[in-house]
Design a protein around this motif. Structure first.
Motif, PDB file in Angstrom:
ATOM      1  N   PRO A  48     -28.466  -9.605 -29.177  1.00  0.00           N
ATOM      2  CA  PRO A  48     -28.159  -9.992 -27.790  1.00  0.00           C
ATOM      3  C   PRO A  48     -27.995  -8.801 -26.857  1.00  0.00           C
ATOM      4  CG  PRO A  48     -26.853 -11.299 -29.317  1.00  0.00           C
ATOM      5  CD  PRO A  48     -27.494 -10.206 -30.122  1.00  0.00           C
ATOM      6  N   ILE A  49     -27.419  -7.725 -27.358  1.00  0.00           N
ATOM      7  CA  ILE A  49     -27.225  -6.548 -26.519  1.00  0.00           C
ATOM      8  C   ILE A  49     -28.570  -5.921 -26.173  1.00  0.00           C
ATOM      9  CG2 ILE A  49     -26.279  -4.206 -26.486  1.00  0.00           C
ATOM     10  CD1 ILE A  49     -23.883  -5.246 -28.037  1.00  0.00           C
ATOM     11  N   ILE A  50     -29.476  -5.865 -27.147  1.00  0.00           N
ATOM     12  CA  ILE A  50     -30.813  -5.335 -26.878  1.00  0.00           C
ATOM     13  C   ILE A  50     -31.521  -6.184 -25.820  1.00  0.00           C
ATOM     14  CG2 ILE A  50     -33.085  -4.850 -27.854  1.00  0.00           C
ATOM     15  CD1 ILE A  50     -31.723  -4.421 -30.563  1.00  0.00           C
ATOM     16  N   PHE A  51     -31.515  -7.498 -26.013  1.00  0.00           N
ATOM     17  CA  PHE A  51     -32.202  -8.391 -25.087  1.00  0.00           C
ATOM     18  C   PHE A  51     -31.658  -8.237 -23.665  1.00  0.00           C
ATOM     19  CE2 PHE A  51     -33.026 -11.397 -28.857  1.00  0.00           C
ATOM     20  CZ  PHE A  51     -34.215 -10.765 -29.141  1.00  0.00           C
ATOM     21  N   LEU A  52     -30.327  -8.170 -23.535  1.00  0.00           N
ATOM     22  CA  LEU A  52     -29.714  -8.042 -22.221  1.00  0.00           C
ATOM     23  C   LEU A  52     -30.080  -6.715 -21.560  1.00  0.00           C
ATOM     24  CD1 LEU A  52     -26.189  -9.513 -23.020  1.00  0.00           C
ATOM     25  CD2 LEU A  52     -27.814 -10.473 -21.383  1.00  0.00           C
ATOM     26  N   CYS A  53     -29.959  -5.629 -22.296  1.00  0.00           N
ATOM     27  CA  CYS A  53     -30.250  -4.316 -21.727  1.00  0.00           C
ATOM     28  C   CYS A  53     -31.723  -4.177 -21.356  1.00  0.00           C
ATOM     29  CB  CYS A  53     -29.842  -3.213 -22.708  1.00  0.00           C
ATOM     30  SG  CYS A  53     -28.049  -3.057 -22.946  1.00  0.00           S
ATOM     31  N   LEU A 101     -25.126 -18.562 -20.110  1.00  0.00           N
ATOM     32  CA  LEU A 101     -25.686 -17.391 -20.788  1.00  0.00           C
ATOM     33  C   LEU A 101     -24.880 -17.054 -22.034  1.00  0.00           C
ATOM     34  CD1 LEU A 101     -27.594 -14.966 -20.944  1.00  0.00           C
ATOM     35  CD2 LEU A 101     -26.064 -13.756 -19.352  1.00  0.00           C
ATOM     36  N   ARG A 102     -23.562 -17.119 -21.943  1.00  0.00           N
ATOM     37  CA  ARG A 102     -22.708 -16.835 -23.096  1.00  0.00           C
ATOM     38  C   ARG A 102     -23.031 -17.763 -24.267  1.00  0.00           C
ATOM     39  NH1 ARG A 102     -17.815 -14.146 -22.781  1.00  0.00           N
ATOM     40  NH2 ARG A 102     -16.855 -15.703 -24.149  1.00  0.00           N
ATOM     41  N   GLU A 103     -23.250 -19.033 -23.970  1.00  0.00           N
ATOM     42  CA  GLU A 103     -23.584 -19.994 -25.014  1.00  0.00           C
ATOM     43  C   GLU A 103     -24.926 -19.662 -25.650  1.00  0.00           C
ATOM     44  OE1 GLU A 103     -23.403 -23.724 -23.028  1.00  0.00           O
ATOM     45  OE2 GLU A 103     -21.191 -23.732 -22.866  1.00  0.00           O
ATOM     46  N   ALA A 104     -25.885 -19.255 -24.835  1.00  0.00           N
ATOM     47  CA  ALA A 104     -27.197 -18.881 -25.367  1.00  0.00           C
ATOM     48  C   ALA A 104     -27.088 -17.646 -26.261  1.00  0.00           C
ATOM     49  CB  ALA A 104     -28.172 -18.621 -24.216  1.00  0.00           C
ATOM     50  N   LEU A 105     -26.308 -16.660 -25.831  1.00  0.00           N
ATOM     51  CA  LEU A 105     -26.126 -15.445 -26.618  1.00  0.00           C
ATOM     52  C   LEU A 105     -25.436 -15.752 -27.944  1.00  0.00           C
ATOM     53  CD1 LEU A 105     -24.928 -13.006 -23.800  1.00  0.00           C
ATOM     54  CD2 LEU A 105     -27.173 -13.037 -24.896  1.00  0.00           C
ATOM     55  N   ASP A 106     -24.421 -16.594 -27.881  1.00  0.00           N
ATOM     56  CA  ASP A 106     -23.657 -16.937 -29.075  1.00  0.00           C
ATOM     57  C   ASP A 106     -24.530 -17.648 -30.106  1.00  0.00           C
ATOM     58  OD1 ASP A 106     -21.215 -16.998 -30.541  1.00  0.00           O
ATOM     59  OD2 ASP A 106     -20.985 -19.104 -30.022  1.00  0.00           O
ATOM     60  N   LEU A 148     -33.271 -15.602 -23.781  1.00  0.00           N
ATOM     61  CA  LEU A 148     -32.727 -15.591 -22.433  1.00  0.00           C
ATOM     62  C   LEU A 148     -33.625 -16.377 -21.493  1.00  0.00           C
ATOM     63  CD1 LEU A 148     -31.732 -11.822 -22.067  1.00  0.00           C
ATOM     64  CD2 LEU A 148     -30.385 -13.702 -23.012  1.00  0.00           C
ATOM     65  N   ASP A 149     -33.003 -17.082 -20.562  1.00  0.00           N
ATOM     66  CA  ASP A 149     -33.736 -17.762 -19.506  1.00  0.00           C
ATOM     67  C   ASP A 149     -34.321 -16.701 -18.573  1.00  0.00           C
ATOM     68  OD1 ASP A 149     -34.609 -19.122 -17.256  1.00  0.00           O
ATOM     69  OD2 ASP A 149     -32.898 -20.483 -17.186  1.00  0.00           O
ATOM     70  N   PRO A 150     -35.647 -16.662 -18.392  1.00  0.00           N
ATOM     71  CA  PRO A 150     -36.243 -15.621 -17.547  1.00  0.00           C
ATOM     72  C   PRO A 150     -35.810 -15.683 -16.087  1.00  0.00           C
ATOM     73  CG  PRO A 150     -37.861 -17.297 -18.116  1.00  0.00           C
ATOM     74  CD  PRO A 150     -36.660 -17.558 -18.961  1.00  0.00           C
ATOM     75  N   ASP A 151     -35.240 -16.808 -15.656  1.00  0.00           N
ATOM     76  CA  ASP A 151     -34.786 -16.939 -14.277  1.00  0.00           C
ATOM     77  C   ASP A 151     -33.321 -16.552 -14.089  1.00  0.00           C
ATOM     78  OD1 ASP A 151     -37.276 -17.894 -13.404  1.00  0.00           O
ATOM     79  OD2 ASP A 151     -36.761 -19.952 -13.955  1.00  0.00           O
ATOM     80  N   THR A 152     -32.697 -16.017 -15.119  1.00  0.00           N
ATOM     81  CA  THR A 152     -31.286 -15.635 -15.014  1.00  0.00           C
ATOM     82  C   THR A 152     -31.114 -14.500 -14.005  1.00  0.00           C
ATOM     83  OG1 THR A 152     -30.938 -16.211 -17.350  1.00  0.00           O
ATOM     84  CG2 THR A 152     -29.255 -14.850 -16.290  1.00  0.00           C
ATOM     85  N   PRO A 153     -30.258 -14.655 -12.995  1.00  0.00           N
ATOM     86  CA  PRO A 153     -30.023 -13.591 -12.017  1.00  0.00           C
ATOM     87  C   PRO A 153     -29.479 -12.330 -12.682  1.00  0.00           C
ATOM     88  CG  PRO A 153     -29.137 -15.679 -11.220  1.00  0.00           C
ATOM     89  CD  PRO A 153     -29.501 -15.888 -12.671  1.00  0.00           C
TER      90      PRO A 153
END
Length: 262
Positions: free
Chosen positions: A36-41, A66-71, A76-81
């Protein structure tokens, strides 16, 4: 990845979920990082999120989603701000039971005599620290610090390009969000300049904090943000790197640019 990653220790995240990752930006290989950290960064860097470094302004409902998806290990939703992604990264790191640089390090910091802002002593402290940290903690700390270093550099470069192209106060950033009807809208805002000082303030407790805020830690707590700022500023210095020399050969390592989340 298996579900249930939020709130796990770095050791468990590394041993049971971690993947080897090659960072194309720096040429460094990091073993057993939490996906999750890699995907977010990677998403934050790809989206130019240095323009919207405002995790405190993120929509709470979107952050929870987003937290639920990471957990659950979902893509990740590509439309996430971007500000929601920032809040997701901050929240994931805050959910780890202990600071990345360990509670023991906070005890060591308590016994130092140098003042906050003494960059030479801070770098010396960090150099010695990375020789003794558990490997999984050290690589995670270096990856996050390197990522923040890159984003701050991108912010400075973007600002310089704006001025060079005749821009200035009129430059704006753009953030995607959903309105009450669920439709995507583009919101304009003044771009936020990312600095290592600002990053250190936001992420300081993720890196280092005491197990309890007692009077005995009062002076040490005052040193944390400055120490984290020095870590971010020196993230690419060879003295802090504990792995193999940076390489352009990344075959056989995980690369999130080819993952399903895109």
């Amino acid at each position: 990845p298996l579900p249930g990653m939020l709130g796990l220790t770095i050791k468990v995240l590394s041993e049971f979920y971690g993947v080897d990752f090659f960072d194309r930006t720096t040429g460094k290989s990091y073993p057993r990082l939490p996906p999750p950290i890699i995907f977010l960064c990677e998403a934050l860097e790809r989206e130019g999120a240095e323009q919207d470094f405002q995790p405190e302004a993120a929509n709470e409902e979107q952050v929870q989603k987003l937290r639920e998806a990471l957990d659950q290990g979902q893509p990740l939703d590509p439309d996430t701000p971007c500000r929601v992604l920032w809040a997701g990264l901050l929240g994931f790191l805050q959910a780890i039971p202990g600071p990345i640089l360990t509670f023991e390090t906070m005890g060591d910091l308590r016994h130092t005599t140098w003042a906050a802002g003494d960059r030479q002593e801070e770098k010396k402290f960090l150099t010695n620290l990375f020789k003794t940290l558990p490997e999984e903690n050290a690589y995670l700390a270096l990856y996050i610090a390197s990522f923040l270093h890159t984003m701050c550099s991108n912010s400075v470069q973007r600002g310089a390009n704006t001025l060079q192209n005749g821009g200035g106060g009129g430059a704006v950033g753009k953030t995607l969000s959903r309105n009450a009807a669920g439709k995507l809208e583009e919101e304009e805002h003044e771009p936020t300049l990312m600095t290592s000082e600002g990053c250190a303030v936001v992420f300081s407790t993720c890196f280092l904090r005491p197990s309890a805020y007692t009077d005995s830690y009062k002076d040490a707590v005052l040193k944390v943000s400055s120490l984290v700022e020095t870590l971010i500023n020196n993230a690419e210095e060879p003295d802090l790197w504990i792995g193999k020399p940076p390489s352009t050969d990344h075959f056989g390592t995980f690369d999130s640019s080819s993952s399903d989340e895109e």
